[in-house]
Design a protein around this motif. Sequence first.
Motif, PDB file in Angstrom:
ATOM      1  N   ASP A   1      -1.652   7.781   0.458  1.00 40.56           N
ATOM      2  CA  ASP A   1      -1.922   8.689  -0.319  1.00 40.56           C
ATOM      3  C   ASP A   1      -2.178   9.970   0.869  1.00 40.56           C
ATOM      4  OD1 ASP A   1      -4.030  10.253  -0.835  1.00 40.56           O
ATOM      5  OD2 ASP A   1      -5.667   8.934  -1.854  1.00 40.56           O
ATOM      6  N   THR A   2      -1.395  11.023   0.023  1.00 35.45           N
ATOM      7  CA  THR A   2      -0.411  12.283   0.959  1.00 35.45           C
ATOM      8  C   THR A   2      -1.926  13.370   1.222  1.00 35.45           C
ATOM      9  OG1 THR A   2       1.108  11.546  -0.114  1.00 35.45           O
ATOM     10  CG2 THR A   2       1.180  14.308   0.831  1.00 35.45           C
ATOM     11  N   GLU A   3      -2.522  13.487  -0.247  1.00 37.23           N
ATOM     12  CA  GLU A   3      -4.055  14.166  -0.131  1.00 37.23           C
ATOM     13  C   GLU A   3      -4.687  13.196   1.140  1.00 37.23           C
ATOM     14  OE1 GLU A   3      -6.227  15.074  -3.826  1.00 37.23           O
ATOM     15  OE2 GLU A   3      -4.142  15.820  -4.364  1.00 37.23           O
ATOM     16  N   ARG A   4      -4.880  12.529   1.714  1.00 38.09           N
ATOM     17  CA  ARG A   4      -6.082  11.964   2.524  1.00 38.09           C
ATOM     18  C   ARG A   4      -5.375  12.587   3.704  1.00 38.09           C
ATOM     19  NH1 ARG A   4     -11.810  10.874   2.702  1.00 38.09           N
ATOM     20  NH2 ARG A   4     -11.006   9.360   3.727  1.00 38.09           N
ATOM     21  N   VAL A   5      -4.246  12.241   3.666  1.00 40.61           N
ATOM     22  CA  VAL A   5      -3.372  11.787   5.298  1.00 40.61           C
ATOM     23  C   VAL A   5      -3.433  13.674   5.749  1.00 40.61           C
ATOM     24  CG1 VAL A   5      -1.267  11.924   6.444  1.00 40.61           C
ATOM     25  CG2 VAL A   5      -2.087  10.065   5.033  1.00 40.61           C
ATOM     26  N   ASP A   6      -3.293  14.343   4.669  1.00 42.70           N
ATOM     27  CA  ASP A   6      -3.672  16.029   4.991  1.00 42.70           C
ATOM     28  C   ASP A   6      -3.968  16.487   5.125  1.00 42.70           C
ATOM     29  OD1 ASP A   6      -2.953  18.753   4.839  1.00 42.70           O
ATOM     30  OD2 ASP A   6      -3.293  19.288   2.694  1.00 42.70           O
ATOM     31  N   LEU A   7      -5.392  15.229   4.563  1.00 45.35           N
ATOM     32  CA  LEU A   7      -6.768  16.262   5.244  1.00 45.35           C
ATOM     33  C   LEU A   7      -7.212  15.676   5.700  1.00 45.35           C
ATOM     34  CD1 LEU A   7     -10.127  17.300   4.039  1.00 45.35           C
ATOM     35  CD2 LEU A   7     -10.398  14.335   3.857  1.00 45.35           C
ATOM     36  N   LEU A   8      -7.319  14.765   7.197  1.00 43.35           N
ATOM     37  CA  LEU A   8      -8.043  13.846   8.190  1.00 43.35           C
ATOM     38  C   LEU A   8      -7.457  13.983   9.062  1.00 43.35           C
ATOM     39  CD1 LEU A   8      -8.497  10.045   6.464  1.00 43.35           C
ATOM     40  CD2 LEU A   8     -10.052  11.892   6.338  1.00 43.35           C
TER      41      LEU A   8
ATOM     42  N   LYS B   1       0.962  -1.291  -0.032  1.00 45.62           N
ATOM     43  CA  LYS B   1       0.025   0.084   0.206  1.00 45.62           C
ATOM     44  C   LYS B   1       0.729   0.939  -0.235  1.00 45.62           C
ATOM     45  CE  LYS B   1      -4.320  -1.677   0.783  1.00 45.62           C
ATOM     46  NZ  LYS B   1      -5.214  -2.081   2.947  1.00 45.62           N
TER      47      LYS B   1
ATOM     48  N   ARG C   1      -7.992  17.516   9.670  1.00 41.24           N
ATOM     49  CA  ARG C   1      -9.000  18.038  10.411  1.00 41.24           C
ATOM     50  C   ARG C   1      -8.519  17.240  11.883  1.00 41.24           C
ATOM     51  NH1 ARG C   1     -14.487  16.929   7.750  1.00 41.24           N
ATOM     52  NH2 ARG C   1     -15.201  17.862   9.367  1.00 41.24           N
TER      53      ARG C   1
END
Length: 289
Positions: free
Chosen positions: A38-45, A35, A48
């Motif tokens: 996913d940098t964008e998802r880590v940044d978002l989650l 796996k 937040r």
Amino acid sequence: MSKDQYLDEAPAAATSGNLASQRFAERVASSQGDKVVDTERVDLLAGRAIKALNDIIIEERVSYDEYNALKAWLIKVGQDGEWPLFLDVWLEHSVEEVATSHREGNKGSIEGPYYVENAPELPWNGTIPMREDEPGTPMKFFGQVRSTDGTPLKDATVELWHADSDGFYSQFAPGIPEWNLRGTWVVNDEARFEMHSIQPAPYQIPTDGACGQLIAAAGWHAWRPAHLHLKVKAPGHELLTAQLYFPGDPHNDDDIASAVKPELMLDPKPTEDGKGVTVEYDFVLDPEA
Ligand code: MBD
Ligand code: FE
């Protein structure tokens, strides 16, 4: 008891917690090797989550004493190996809701921290591995596995694992034989199963670990109602992870893990000899998209 003997006895919370952490790490290592992040998802989650905590600190005027208590507690959660317990009790139910909301068949419930893969295989009407003198009310649990269109799924397996009549799980609590009260039933050619076991007791979060410390400090209760854990698998179908509950348990309405749903309530009937219970429950699996 000498001091050394006393030290040999690790607290119950740390024993089961560290085993749960170790087993989880092994499963991650064997299944998630390829796996990518996913940098964008880590940044978002992560962004937040951090913001939500900062908002609470400002809004609730959190003090240094409270901040340091949090710091000490987070360190202790790790030392006790209780991250699997903490996450599965207080967050997994929302993840499960997101994962299964599309389903037409059974929606299921959380896995929790005490699953072990590859439980012994049993014939469709087999008896679960248990001790010769296993205490508890005998339970016969039967049903059928079907697809959402009603087709019986003759290649299904049904895994069952549950606590003993003291509320303890084999392979996590000390002194219980390996695979005790854990089994994998292979359904018959009508996709039916008939499992023989005993009724589990309610489960109490260990009081001597970090999670128990939080529960006591907040004035909450530490109980999950008595439950059966199941995984139902069939080729071409989504894996169903479920829990089933018994009517009348004092914590069916306030499960600390928020994992009870009305459709997961069993309807046990006393057996003719009055010594055991019989329960029927069918599983409906969604075809894989
Ligand atoms: C359990 O037995 C359980 O099923 C969950 C979800 C959390 C803690 C203990
Ligand atoms: Fe459980």
